[in-house]
Design a protein around this motif. Structure first.
Motif, PDB file in Angstrom:
ATOM      1  N   GLN A   4       0.868  -1.182   0.000  1.00 44.74           N
ATOM      2  CA  GLN A   4       0.000   0.000   0.000  1.00 44.74           C
ATOM      3  C   GLN A   4       0.904   1.231   0.000  1.00 44.74           C
ATOM      4  N   VAL A   5       0.617   2.183  -0.872  1.00 46.85           N
ATOM      5  CA  VAL A   5       1.345   3.451  -0.895  1.00 46.85           C
ATOM      6  C   VAL A   5       0.304   4.557  -0.786  1.00 46.85           C
ATOM      7  N   ASN A   6       0.383   5.302   0.304  1.00 50.16           N
ATOM      8  CA  ASN A   6      -0.596   6.361   0.571  1.00 50.16           C
ATOM      9  C   ASN A   6      -2.027   5.837   0.419  1.00 50.16           C
ATOM     10  N   GLU A   7      -2.269   4.692   1.020  1.00 55.96           N
ATOM     11  CA  GLU A   7      -3.582   4.040   1.084  1.00 55.96           C
ATOM     12  C   GLU A   7      -4.093   3.547  -0.264  1.00 55.96           C
ATOM     13  N   GLN A   8      -3.208   3.434  -1.255  1.00 48.85           N
ATOM     14  CA  GLN A   8      -3.564   2.896  -2.566  1.00 48.85           C
ATOM     15  C   GLN A   8      -2.814   1.583  -2.775  1.00 48.85           C
ATOM     16  N   ALA A   9      -3.528   0.543  -3.218  1.00 46.62           N
ATOM     17  CA  ALA A   9      -2.880  -0.741  -3.491  1.00 46.62           C
ATOM     18  C   ALA A   9      -1.922  -0.592  -4.666  1.00 46.62           C
ATOM     19  N   LEU A  21      11.843   2.561  -4.909  1.00 46.96           N
ATOM     20  CA  LEU A  21      10.404   2.773  -4.999  1.00 46.96           C
ATOM     21  C   LEU A  21      10.093   4.216  -5.390  1.00 46.96           C
ATOM     22  N   LEU A  22      10.750   5.177  -4.750  1.00 47.32           N
ATOM     23  CA  LEU A  22      10.502   6.576  -5.090  1.00 47.32           C
ATOM     24  C   LEU A  22      10.859   6.863  -6.546  1.00 47.32           C
ATOM     25  N   VAL A  23      11.956   6.299  -7.022  1.00 47.59           N
ATOM     26  CA  VAL A  23      12.339   6.471  -8.422  1.00 47.59           C
ATOM     27  C   VAL A  23      11.282   5.823  -9.324  1.00 47.59           C
ATOM     28  N   HIS A  24      10.838   4.613  -8.955  1.00 46.02           N
ATOM     29  CA  HIS A  24       9.809   3.896  -9.727  1.00 46.02           C
ATOM     30  C   HIS A  24       8.521   4.714  -9.813  1.00 46.02           C
ATOM     31  N   LEU A  25       8.162   5.382  -8.723  1.00 48.83           N
ATOM     32  CA  LEU A  25       6.938   6.186  -8.674  1.00 48.83           C
ATOM     33  C   LEU A  25       7.141   7.604  -9.199  1.00 48.83           C
ATOM     34  N   GLU A  26       8.374   7.914  -9.624  1.00 47.14           N
ATOM     35  CA  GLU A  26       8.742   9.236 -10.137  1.00 47.14           C
ATOM     36  C   GLU A  26       8.491  10.327  -9.101  1.00 47.14           C
ATOM     37  N   LYS A  27       8.824  10.031  -7.854  1.00 50.36           N
ATOM     38  CA  LYS A  27       8.723  10.994  -6.756  1.00 50.36           C
ATOM     39  C   LYS A  27      10.107  11.587  -6.514  1.00 50.36           C
ATOM     40  N   PRO A  28      10.186  12.831  -6.115  1.00 52.17           N
ATOM     41  CA  PRO A  28      11.488  13.446  -5.850  1.00 52.17           C
ATOM     42  C   PRO A  28      12.139  12.836  -4.613  1.00 52.17           C
ATOM     43  N   LEU A  29      13.446  12.645  -4.677  1.00 53.89           N
ATOM     44  CA  LEU A  29      14.175  12.126  -3.521  1.00 53.89           C
ATOM     45  C   LEU A  29      14.440  13.232  -2.509  1.00 53.89           C
ATOM     46  N   VAL A  30      14.691  14.436  -3.006  1.00 56.72           N
ATOM     47  CA  VAL A  30      14.963  15.570  -2.133  1.00 56.72           C
ATOM     48  C   VAL A  30      13.635  16.146  -1.649  1.00 56.72           C
ATOM     49  N   ASP A  55       3.647  -4.299   3.118  1.00 51.38           N
ATOM     50  CA  ASP A  55       4.051  -3.043   3.763  1.00 51.38           C
ATOM     51  C   ASP A  55       3.068  -1.934   3.433  1.00 51.38           C
ATOM     52  N   ASN A  56       2.822  -1.079   4.407  1.00 47.94           N
ATOM     53  CA  ASN A  56       1.978   0.094   4.241  1.00 47.94           C
ATOM     54  C   ASN A  56       2.909   1.303   4.270  1.00 47.94           C
ATOM     55  N   ILE A  57       3.100   1.929   3.116  1.00 52.17           N
ATOM     56  CA  ILE A  57       4.089   3.001   2.965  1.00 52.17           C
ATOM     57  C   ILE A  57       3.376   4.333   2.780  1.00 52.17           C
ATOM     58  N   SER A  58       3.838   5.327   3.526  1.00 52.20           N
ATOM     59  CA  SER A  58       3.314   6.689   3.407  1.00 52.20           C
ATOM     60  C   SER A  58       4.432   7.581   2.892  1.00 52.20           C
ATOM     61  N   LEU A  59       4.141   8.319   1.841  1.00 50.47           N
ATOM     62  CA  LEU A  59       5.101   9.271   1.266  1.00 50.47           C
ATOM     63  C   LEU A  59       4.625  10.678   1.554  1.00 50.47           C
ATOM     64  N   PHE A  60       5.565  11.524   1.982  1.00 53.53           N
ATOM     65  CA  PHE A  60       5.247  12.908   2.333  1.00 53.53           C
ATOM     66  C   PHE A  60       6.214  13.832   1.594  1.00 53.53           C
ATOM     67  N   GLN A  61       5.749  15.013   1.250  1.00 50.68           N
ATOM     68  CA  GLN A  61       6.591  16.057   0.680  1.00 50.68           C
ATOM     69  C   GLN A  61       6.737  17.164   1.724  1.00 50.68           C
ATOM     70  N   ALA A  62       7.956  17.598   1.922  1.00 49.22           N
ATOM     71  CA  ALA A  62       8.194  18.725   2.820  1.00 49.22           C
ATOM     72  C   ALA A  62       7.639  19.990   2.164  1.00 49.22           C
ATOM     73  N   ILE A  63       6.950  20.781   2.960  1.00 54.62           N
ATOM     74  CA  ILE A  63       6.366  22.023   2.450  1.00 54.62           C
ATOM     75  C   ILE A  63       6.865  23.172   3.319  1.00 54.62           C
ATOM     76  N   ALA A  64       7.440  24.161   2.692  1.00 53.52           N
ATOM     77  CA  ALA A  64       7.925  25.340   3.426  1.00 53.52           C
ATOM     78  C   ALA A  64       6.767  26.309   3.600  1.00 53.52           C
TER      79      ALA A  64
END
Length: 66
Positions: A4-9, A21-30, A55-64
């Protein structure tokens, strides 16, 4: 492998670590944060943490703010 990634199968084509995984999902590493099964995994451990079936994975983006 089913996870599960952000509650999506999501079905992964093969085993991978968190950074892959982040590269596979095209999410920024920084500026990203990752939690697995409600436990935050520090960025320095992403390449060593292998994703497991269910695994239940949650991805977050830092926001200023200001």
């Amino acid at each position: 492998m089913k996870i599960q990634v952000n509650e999506q199968a999501l079905i992964l084509p093969n085993s991978m670590n968190l950074e892959q995984l982040l590269v596979h999902l095209e999410k920024p590493l920084v500026g990203s944060a990752v939690a697995v099964n409600m436990q935050v995994i520090s960025r320095s451990e992403w390449t060593q943490y292998n994703i497991n079936e269910g695994d239940n994975i949650s991805l977050f983006q830092a926001i200023a703010g200001g």
